[in-house]
Design a protein around this motif. Structure first.
Motif, PDB file in Angstrom:
ATOM      1  N   MET A 204     -74.720  60.743  -4.174  1.00 25.34           N
ATOM      2  CA  MET A 204     -73.878  60.946  -3.003  1.00 25.34           C
ATOM      3  C   MET A 204     -72.433  60.575  -3.306  1.00 25.34           C
ATOM      4  SD  MET A 204     -75.224  57.767  -0.579  1.00 25.34           S
ATOM      5  CE  MET A 204     -74.182  58.180   0.813  1.00 25.34           C
ATOM      6  N   ALA A 205     -72.237  59.544  -4.122  1.00 27.51           N
ATOM      7  CA  ALA A 205     -70.878  59.167  -4.507  1.00 27.51           C
ATOM      8  C   ALA A 205     -70.217  60.277  -5.315  1.00 27.51           C
ATOM      9  CB  ALA A 205     -70.906  57.861  -5.309  1.00 27.51           C
ATOM     10  N   GLU A 206     -70.986  60.866  -6.237  1.00 28.00           N
ATOM     11  CA  GLU A 206     -70.442  61.933  -7.071  1.00 28.00           C
ATOM     12  C   GLU A 206     -70.133  63.179  -6.246  1.00 28.00           C
ATOM     13  OE1 GLU A 206     -73.413  62.242 -10.116  1.00 28.00           O
ATOM     14  OE2 GLU A 206     -72.503  60.661 -11.333  1.00 28.00           O
ATOM     15  N   ALA A 207     -70.868  63.375  -5.146  1.00 30.32           N
ATOM     16  CA  ALA A 207     -70.632  64.537  -4.291  1.00 30.32           C
ATOM     17  C   ALA A 207     -69.569  64.262  -3.231  1.00 30.32           C
ATOM     18  CB  ALA A 207     -71.940  64.958  -3.616  1.00 30.32           C
ATOM     19  N   GLY A 208     -69.013  63.056  -3.240  1.00 27.07           N
ATOM     20  CA  GLY A 208     -67.931  62.750  -2.318  1.00 27.07           C
ATOM     21  C   GLY A 208     -68.359  62.156  -0.998  1.00 27.07           C
ATOM     22  N   TYR A 209     -69.576  61.607  -0.923  1.00 25.09           N
ATOM     23  CA  TYR A 209     -70.026  60.901   0.269  1.00 25.09           C
ATOM     24  C   TYR A 209     -69.935  59.395   0.007  1.00 25.09           C
ATOM     25  CZ  TYR A 209     -72.011  65.327   1.934  1.00 25.09           C
ATOM     26  OH  TYR A 209     -72.183  66.621   2.358  1.00 25.09           O
ATOM     27  N   ASN A 210     -69.428  58.668   0.959  1.00 27.76           N
ATOM     28  CA  ASN A 210     -69.248  57.225   0.792  1.00 27.76           C
ATOM     29  C   ASN A 210     -70.604  56.557   0.592  1.00 27.76           C
ATOM     30  OD1 ASN A 210     -68.710  54.441   1.048  1.00 27.76           O
ATOM     31  ND2 ASN A 210     -67.006  54.831   2.438  1.00 27.76           N
ATOM     32  N   PRO A 211     -70.836  55.938  -0.566  1.00 27.37           N
ATOM     33  CA  PRO A 211     -72.165  55.365  -0.845  1.00 27.37           C
ATOM     34  C   PRO A 211     -72.529  54.183   0.040  1.00 27.37           C
ATOM     35  CG  PRO A 211     -70.615  54.814  -2.579  1.00 27.37           C
ATOM     36  CD  PRO A 211     -69.929  55.812  -1.711  1.00 27.37           C
ATOM     37  N   GLN A 212     -71.567  53.620   0.759  1.00 25.86           N
ATOM     38  CA  GLN A 212     -71.901  52.548   1.695  1.00 25.86           C
ATOM     39  C   GLN A 212     -72.880  53.034   2.766  1.00 25.86           C
ATOM     40  OE1 GLN A 212     -67.978  51.392   3.047  1.00 25.86           O
ATOM     41  NE2 GLN A 212     -67.789  49.814   1.466  1.00 25.86           N
ATOM     42  N   ALA A 213     -72.918  54.352   2.986  1.00 25.87           N
ATOM     43  CA  ALA A 213     -73.829  54.904   3.989  1.00 25.87           C
ATOM     44  C   ALA A 213     -75.287  54.723   3.592  1.00 25.87           C
ATOM     45  CB  ALA A 213     -73.531  56.390   4.221  1.00 25.87           C
ATOM     46  N   ALA A 214     -75.581  54.545   2.307  1.00 26.81           N
ATOM     47  CA  ALA A 214     -76.961  54.304   1.887  1.00 26.81           C
ATOM     48  C   ALA A 214     -77.463  52.982   2.463  1.00 26.81           C
ATOM     49  CB  ALA A 214     -77.062  54.296   0.364  1.00 26.81           C
TER      50      ALA A 214
END
Length: 285
Positions: A204-214
């Motif tokens: 998700m980080a590589e796709a541009g989504y903030n990984p804090q959402a995990a």
């Protein structure tokens, strides 16, 4: 994941180092597993669609597919199985929060996963990334190896589909292999779940989504269904929600720089398979 099996489906899984090799010796190589999984997936989706349980039009379905399409090229970039995946996603009308993946990238997310937990797009990406990592790690092949070793059988796909969608009856004879070999209804080990959580955060980080959402996914899971009791922590194959949160928080500093970097690059061609991916994909557990 088998994100959220929670006890809606109970099964016993052997997860041993070298299970992939055992599976290959028994004829469960990557290509044949992917082909068999694709066949079972098509049949399962056909029946779900026939029961009007396949969601292709709602806002929830649109969001899931949009996130899935955005993440696909990044997942394929780190595919080290030697076989390109034909990634596919189905959204199933079911209130049960659940998601799953088969070998070769055949995936499904229940509408309840998004709607019950009120997931943001970034949180949807965490769920999808988790399932993509199970496929990329070939955890289904490891499950197949464990099945060969323990001669585990006796579950049918009807159990899984009934538990996650509420549909019964016509699924009773639909391929025990879908469960017995591919991990649809059997829990992965705690180590596999942790690796999938970490891989999902990295994807998700590589796709541009903030990984804090995990992390917030599992905080919402706690609010929906708290499993942080002594019995779960000792007996369950899965880590507790709190254990997942702790692990993801520890892993977050490794992936935040990826998120920031890839937000600036925004090009799949510039992504390189990092040491972090090697550790996630090559683990035998």
């Amino acid at each position: 994941m088998n994100v959220l099996k929670y006890g809606s489906v109970t099964a016993v899984c052997c997860v041993l180092a070298g299970c992939s090799s055992v599976a290959e010796m028994a004829g469960y190589d990557t290509a044949s597993l992917n082909q068999a999984a694709a066949k079972q997936y098509r049949e399962t989706i056909r029946i779900i669609d026939g029961r009007y349980r396949l969601d292709t039009e709602s806002e929830t379905a649109r969001r899931v597919h949009a996130v899935f399409e955005r993440m696909k090229p990044f997942a394929e970039k780190v595919n080290q199985t030697g076989i390109p995946f034909d990634w596919q996603m189905a959204v199933i009308k079911s209130e049960e929060p659940n998601a799953w993946a088969l070998p070769g990238g055949k995936m499904a997310v229940n509408t309840g996963m998004v709607e019950k937990l009120q997931l943001t797009d970034a949180e949807i990406a965490a769920v999808i990334g988790h399932e993509m990592t199970h496929a990329l790690r070939e955890d289904g092949k490891k499950a197949a190896g464990g099945n060969v070793l323990k001669r585990w059988a006796g579950y049918t796909v009807g159990i899984a589909v009934q538990a996650t969608t509420g549909i019964s009856g016509g699924f009773a004879g639909l391929g025990a292999d879908l469960i017995g070999h591919y991990g649809v209804a059997m829990p992965y080990s705690r180590a596999q779940e942790n690796h999938a959580d970490e891989g999902g955060m990295r994807l998700m980080a590589e796709a541009g989504y903030n990984p804090q959402a995990a992390v917030s996914v599992w905080q919402k899971m706690n609010a929906y269904r708290d499993n942080n009791n002594l019995k779960t922590s000792i007996a369950s194959n899965h880590p507790t929600n709190n254990a997942r949160i702790d692990n993801l928080r520890r892993y977050l500093p490794q992936v935040m720089p990826l998120y920031q970097k890839h937000m600036s690059l925004r090009k799949v061609d510039e992504i390189r398979v990092s040491d972090g991916w090697q550790n996630i994909l090559q683990s035998t557990q």
